[in-house]
Write a protein that holds these residues in place. Structure first.
Motif, mmCIF file in Angstrom:
data_model
loop_
_atom_site.group_PDB
_atom_site.id
_atom_site.type_symbol
_atom_site.label_atom_id
_atom_site.label_comp_id
_atom_site.label_asym_id
_atom_site.label_seq_id
_atom_site.Cartn_x
_atom_site.Cartn_y
_atom_site.Cartn_z
ATOM 1 N N ALA A 196 57.722 -89.172 47.660
ATOM 2 C CA ALA A 196 56.913 -88.302 48.236
ATOM 3 C C ALA A 196 57.460 -88.699 49.771
ATOM 4 N N SER A 197 57.556 -87.562 50.664
ATOM 5 C CA SER A 197 57.710 -87.948 51.931
ATOM 6 C C SER A 197 56.221 -88.253 52.588
ATOM 7 N N PRO A 198 56.374 -88.948 53.892
ATOM 8 C CA PRO A 198 55.033 -89.387 54.374
ATOM 9 C C PRO A 198 54.137 -88.184 54.658
ATOM 10 N N ALA A 199 54.781 -86.868 55.125
ATOM 11 C CA ALA A 199 54.083 -85.825 55.095
ATOM 12 C C ALA A 199 53.287 -85.487 53.959
ATOM 13 N N ARG A 200 54.374 -85.162 52.913
ATOM 14 C CA ARG A 200 53.633 -84.733 51.642
ATOM 15 C C ARG A 200 52.654 -86.056 50.975
ATOM 16 N N LEU A 201 52.803 -87.266 51.253
ATOM 17 C CA LEU A 201 51.802 -87.885 50.807
ATOM 18 C C LEU A 201 50.580 -87.873 51.387
ATOM 19 N N PHE A 202 50.531 -87.560 52.570
ATOM 20 C CA PHE A 202 49.373 -87.365 53.508
ATOM 21 C C PHE A 202 48.724 -86.156 52.874
ATOM 22 N N ARG A 203 49.386 -84.882 52.735
ATOM 23 C CA ARG A 203 49.028 -83.713 52.375
ATOM 24 C C ARG A 203 48.324 -83.692 50.888
ATOM 25 N N THR A 204 49.298 -84.317 50.220
ATOM 26 C CA THR A 204 48.937 -84.285 48.669
ATOM 27 C C THR A 204 47.811 -85.614 47.997
ATOM 28 N N VAL A 205 47.875 -86.614 48.782
ATOM 29 C CA VAL A 205 47.244 -87.786 48.530
ATOM 30 C C VAL A 205 46.076 -88.081 49.198
ATOM 31 N N ILE A 206 46.406 -88.556 50.259
ATOM 32 C CA ILE A 206 45.682 -88.933 51.248
ATOM 33 C C ILE A 206 44.412 -88.014 51.661
ATOM 34 N N PHE A 207 44.861 -86.809 52.136
ATOM 35 C CA PHE A 207 43.771 -85.865 52.783
ATOM 36 C C PHE A 207 43.140 -85.437 51.702
ATOM 37 N N PRO A 208 43.184 -85.183 50.442
ATOM 38 C CA PRO A 208 42.457 -84.675 49.473
ATOM 39 C C PRO A 208 41.478 -85.725 49.070
ATOM 40 N N TYR A 209 42.108 -87.033 48.813
ATOM 41 C CA TYR A 209 41.022 -87.951 48.878
ATOM 42 C C TYR A 209 39.895 -88.301 49.696
ATOM 43 N N VAL A 210 40.226 -88.045 51.056
ATOM 44 C CA VAL A 210 39.374 -88.441 52.065
ATOM 45 C C VAL A 210 38.306 -86.968 52.355
ATOM 46 N N LEU A 211 38.863 -86.007 52.045
ATOM 47 C CA LEU A 211 38.083 -84.766 52.390
ATOM 48 C C LEU A 211 36.724 -84.855 52.086
ATOM 49 N N PRO A 212 36.254 -85.311 50.759
ATOM 50 C CA PRO A 212 34.887 -85.291 50.451
ATOM 51 C C PRO A 212 34.096 -86.247 51.663
ATOM 52 N N ASN A 213 34.704 -87.434 52.004
ATOM 53 C CA ASN A 213 33.896 -88.143 52.729
ATOM 54 C C ASN A 213 33.947 -87.591 54.175
ATOM 55 N N ILE A 214 34.906 -86.826 54.562
ATOM 56 C CA ILE A 214 34.704 -86.061 55.781
ATOM 57 C C ILE A 214 33.648 -85.493 55.770
ATOM 58 N N PHE A 215 33.289 -84.605 54.572
ATOM 59 C CA PHE A 215 32.511 -83.636 54.434
ATOM 60 C C PHE A 215 31.034 -84.389 54.472
ATOM 61 N N THR A 216 30.983 -85.465 54.019
ATOM 62 C CA THR A 216 29.622 -86.135 53.892
ATOM 63 C C THR A 216 29.325 -86.448 55.316
ATOM 64 N N GLY A 217 30.429 -87.028 56.211
ATOM 65 C CA GLY A 217 30.324 -87.060 57.610
ATOM 66 C C GLY A 217 29.802 -85.878 58.338
ATOM 67 N N VAL A 218 30.537 -84.647 57.987
ATOM 68 C CA VAL A 218 30.031 -83.439 58.776
ATOM 69 C C VAL A 218 28.712 -83.123 58.341
ATOM 70 N N LYS A 219 28.255 -83.246 57.105
ATOM 71 C CA LYS A 219 26.853 -83.071 56.765
ATOM 72 C C LYS A 219 25.837 -83.688 57.493
ATOM 73 N N LEU A 220 26.307 -85.045 57.481
ATOM 74 C CA LEU A 220 25.234 -85.875 58.467
ATOM 75 C C LEU A 220 25.117 -85.307 59.904
ATOM 76 N N ALA A 221 26.195 -85.094 60.312
ATOM 77 C CA ALA A 221 26.644 -84.662 61.681
ATOM 78 C C ALA A 221 25.638 -83.421 61.960
ATOM 79 N N VAL A 222 25.840 -82.461 61.115
ATOM 80 C CA VAL A 222 25.203 -81.053 61.383
ATOM 81 C C VAL A 222 23.451 -81.358 61.280
ATOM 82 N N ARG A 223 23.137 -82.235 60.556
ATOM 83 C CA ARG A 223 21.723 -82.555 60.458
ATOM 84 C C ARG A 223 21.296 -83.000 62.104
ATOM 85 N N VAL A 224 22.049 -84.137 62.380
ATOM 86 C CA VAL A 224 21.644 -84.597 63.994
ATOM 87 C C VAL A 224 21.780 -83.472 64.774
#
Lengths: 262, 340
Positions: free
Chosen positions: B239-267
Motif C-alpha cells: 500500500a502506498s502511504p496515501a492508501r495506507l492512510f486512507r484505508t488503514v489509519i483514517f478508518p481506525y482513528v475516525l471513531p476516536n475523532i468522533f469521541t473528541g467531537v462529541k465531547l467538544a460539542v457538549r462543551v
C-alpha cells in the motif's frame, strides 16, 4: 557521563521548551512592536500588576476560589457517592427507571441555572456553591453507578461462597473494585466544578479569581485580566495535580490510566 | 454474529471476544461503550480473531465493555424492550413536571412559573416571528457550527501530523496543548473580547478554543496507537502511504475523532450560551438574559428548558452520527481483511 546528563536534562525540559518560548515571546513581542502593548501587555507588566495589587491580595483571591471549589465539590461528593451506592446497589430497577430523568437534569447547564438559584436563595457564597455542586454532581453520580454495575459478579459470588459477611464484602471487594471509576468521576466532576466556579464568580461573586477577572474587565485594567487568566490556569493545574496524587495513592492495585480529555 | 445485544446501549454485551463461529462475512464483533458522563478518551483495542476471520475491535471509553453489536435478532427483541424502558423512564420525568406544577402554586409569587404557563409561552415565543427565539437559536447554532468546523479541521490535521509524521515532536507540543486545555474557557472570554470585540468573531473563537483541544488530543492519541501490525501488513501488501492512510489509519482513528467531537460539542454548546449571557447582542444566551431583564418569568424558565432540550438534541444527533460512522467503519474493516 556529562553528555548523558545533558541529554537527560534535555529530556526533562522538553515538556517546557515551547511554553518557555511562548512566555518569552509574550514578554518581548509588545516591546518589539509585534502586538499592541495596550491589548497585550508584556509579561513583566502583568507581574508588576500583581505586585501593585499586593501579592497577599492576589493569593487571597486564589485561596477563596480554591476553598470554594473544594467545599462545593466535597458537598457534591457527599451527596453523589452514597446515592450512587444506594441506587446501583440497593435499587437497580429504580435507578434504571430514573435514568432518563437524571440525564435530562444533568443536561441543564449550571451556568444558566445560576440566576434562578440567585432568585431562590439570593446571591453570594451559597449560590456559587450550589452551582459548583450541581455541575460536579452528575458526572460523579453516573461514573460511580457505572462502576458499581461493572463490578465483576464472580468476585462477589466467590466472596459470598467463602462466607464473607456483607460489611467485609463491601470493604474488601466492592469498594476497591469501584474506586478507579469513582476517581475518574471525581476528575471529571472536579473539572466541571472548576469550570463553573470561574463563571459563577464572574456573574455574582464578590471575590475570587472569576470576580477579579470580571472586575478588571469592568475597570478596563487589561494587565489584571491576563493575571487572572494565569491564576485560573494555575489553579486548574493545581486541582488536577492533587487529584492525580490522590488517585495514585488510593488506587494502588491498578495502574492509573492517563485521561486525555477535560 | 452471535451474542451481541441491541444497538441501544442498554444491554451489556460480554464483549470483546470477537465473532462466534464462521458465521457472517462480516465477522466483526465490536464492543463500544460510552459512559454517560463522557469523560475520558481511552481507547482500548483488542485484536483477537475468533472463528474464520473476526476482528474484535473494542473501543471502550468507559473502560467497560458495553453493548453495541448489531444483530438482527437482537434488534428485533431490543425494540420492544427499548420501548418499555422509554415508557418507564418517562414516568419520573412526568412526575418531575407534576411536582414542579404543584410547587409553583405554593411558593411566593414571582419565583417559579408553572409548566402549564412555561411550555405554551415558550412554544409561542418560538413560533412568533416578533419574539425571534428561532432566529437567536439559529445564530447560536451557526456560531457553534463555524467554531466546531474550524476546530475539527485544525485539531484533526494537527492530531494526525503529531500522531503519525512528527511523533518525535509530541513531547515538545503535547504538554503545551495540555496546558491550554486546562485553561478555563470562562477566563479566556475577556481576553477574546479584547481581541475580537463581542460579536460573532469572539464567539466563534471561543467555540474553537473549547473544541480544538479535546479533538486534537484524542486524534493524536488514536493516530499514535494504530495497531502496528495492521500498518505493517498493509505495507507488506504494497500500500502506498496515501492508501495506507486512507484505508488503514483514517478508518481506525475516525471513531476516536468522533469521541473528541462529541465531547467538544457538549462543551461548545455550554460555553456559547454562557458567553452569550456574559456579553452579546444576539443568540440564545442573550435572549435568556433579555427575558431576565424584562422579568418574563415563564420565558426565563422556558429558555432554560429550551436550552436543555437543545443540548439533549445535539448530543443525540452526534451519538446517532457516531453510530453511523461506526457502521461504516465496520463495513470497511470486514471487507478488507475478508478480501485478503
Amino acid at each position: 557521563m556529562m553528555g548523558r546528563l545533558v541529554s537527560r536534562a534535555n529530556g526533562a525540559l522538553m515538556h517546557f521548551y515551547l511554553l518557555i518560548a511562548l512566555l518569552l515571546l509574550w514578554q518581548f513581542a509588545p516591546a518589539l512592536g509585534l502586538v499592541n502593548p495596550m491589548f497585550v501587555p508584556a509579561l513583566s507588566t502583568v507581574a508588576r500588576e500583581a505586585g501593585a495589587m499586593t501579592p497577599q491580595t492576589v493569593l487571597l483571591h486564589v485561596w477563596i476560589s480554591f476553598w470554594r471549589v473544594l467545599r462545593g465539590f466535597s458537598i457534591c461528593a457527599a451527596l453523589a457517592l452514597p446515592l450512587a451506592f444506594l441506587m446501583a446497589g440497593a435499587a437497580p430497577k429504580a435507578s434504571g427507571a430514573l435514568g432518563m430523568l437524571m440525564s435530562f437534569l444533568s443536561q441543564i447547564p449550571a451556568y444558566i441555572l445560576y440566576p434562578i438559584i440567585v432568585l431562590l436563595w439570593g446571591s453570594g457564597d451559597r449560590a456559587i456553591l450550589t452551582v459548583i455542586c450541581w455541575s460536579g454532581f452528575w458526572p460523579l453520580l453516573f461514573t460511580a453507578i457505572q462502576g458499581i454495575r461493572d463490578v465483576d459478579p464472580k468476585l462477589i459470588l466467590c466472596a459470598r461462597a467463602m462466607g464473607t459477611n456483607p460489611i467485609l464484602l463491601f470493604g474488601k471487594i466492592i469498594l476497591p473494585a469501584v474506586f478507579p471509576n469513582i476517581m475518574r468521576g471525581v476528575r471529571i466532576g472536579l473539572t466541571n466544578s472548576f469550570l463553573i466556579l470561574i463563571g459563577a464568580e464572574t456573574m455574582g461573586g464578590e471575590n475570587g479569581i472569576g470576580w477579579m477577572i470580571s472586575n478588571a474587565q469592568r475597570m478596563a485594567k487589561i494587565p489584571r485580566i491576563y493575571l487572572g487568566v494565569i491564576l485560573a490556569a494555575a489553579l486548574g493545574f493545581l486541582l488536577n495535580f492533587i487529584v492525580a496524587r490522590v488517585e495514585r495513592r488510593v488506587v494502588r492495585w491498578k495502574p492509573v490510566t492517563e485521561d486525555l480529555n477535560i | 454474529m452471535s451474542g451481541a445485544n441491541g444497538i441501544s446501549g442498554t444491554g451489556r454485551a460480554s464483549g470483546i471476544s470477537g465473532a462466534g463461529g464462521a458465521n457472517g462475512i462480516s465477522g466483526a464483533g465490536r464492543a463500544n461503550g460510552i459512559s454517560g458522563a463522557g469523560g475520558s478518551g481511552r481507547a482500548g483495542h483488542a485484536n483477537g480473531a475468533g472463528g474464520a476471520n473476526g476482528i474484535g475491535n473494542a473501543n471502550g471509553i468507559s473502560g467497560s465493555g458495553h453493548a453495541g453489536g448489531i444483530s438482527g435478532a437482537g434488534r428485533a427483541g431490543g425494540a420492544l424492550g427499548k420501548l418499555k424502558k422509554t415508557a418507564i423512564g418517562l414516568i419520573p420525568i412526568l412526575a418531575f413536571f407534576l411536582i414542579w406544577q404543584i410547587a409553583a402554586g405554593r411558593v411566593p409569587k414571582g419565583v417559579l412559573a408553572p409548566p402549564t404557563k412555561v411550555i405554551p409561552a415558550t412554544l409561542g415565543a418560538f413560533l412568533d416571528p416578533k419574539e425571534q427565539m428561532l432566529l437567536h437559536t439559529l445564530i447560536s447554532l451557526r456560531r457553534i457550527g463555524l467554531g466546531l468546523l474550524l476546530a475539527v479541521v485544525a485539531g484533526v490535521l494537527a492530531g494526525f501530523l503529531l500522531g503519525t509524521r512528527f511523533k518525535n515532536l509530541e513531547r515538545l507540543f503535547l504538554p503545551f496543548f495540555k496546558v491550554c486545555e486546562k485553561i478555563n474557557p470562562f477566563a479566556v472570554i475577556p481576553v477574546f473580547m479584547i481581541f475580537f470585540g463581542i460579536g460573532d468573531k469572539e464567539k466563534v473563537a471561543l467555540v474553537f478554543w473549547a473544541c480544538v483541544w479535546p479533538i486534537l488530543t484524542t486524534t493524536q492519541e488514536a493516530a499514535k496507537s494504530v495497531d502496528p501490525a495492521l500498518v505493517r501488513a498493509a505495507r507488506a501488501m504494497g500500500a502506498s502511504p496515501a492508501r495506507l492512510f486512507r484505508t488503514v489509519i483514517f478508518p481506525y482513528v475516525l471513531p476516536n475523532i468522533f469521541t473528541g467531537v462529541k465531547l467538544a460539542v457538549r462543551v461548545a454548546f455550554f460555553m456559547i450560551v454562557a458567553a452569550e449571557t456574559i456579553g452579546s447582542s444576539a443568540g440564545l444566551g442573550w435572549y435568556y438574559t433579555r427575558k431576565q431583564a424584562m422579568y418574563k418569568l415563564p420565558l426565563i424558565y422556558g429558555s432554560i428548558l429550551f436550552i436543555t432540550a437543545m443540548a439533549i438534541a445535539l448530543n443525540y444527533a452526534f451519538s446517532k452520527m457516531e453510530r453511523k460512522m461506526l457502521v461504516w467503519k465496520q463495513a470497511v474493516f470486514s471487507e478488507s481483511p475478508g478480501a485478503a
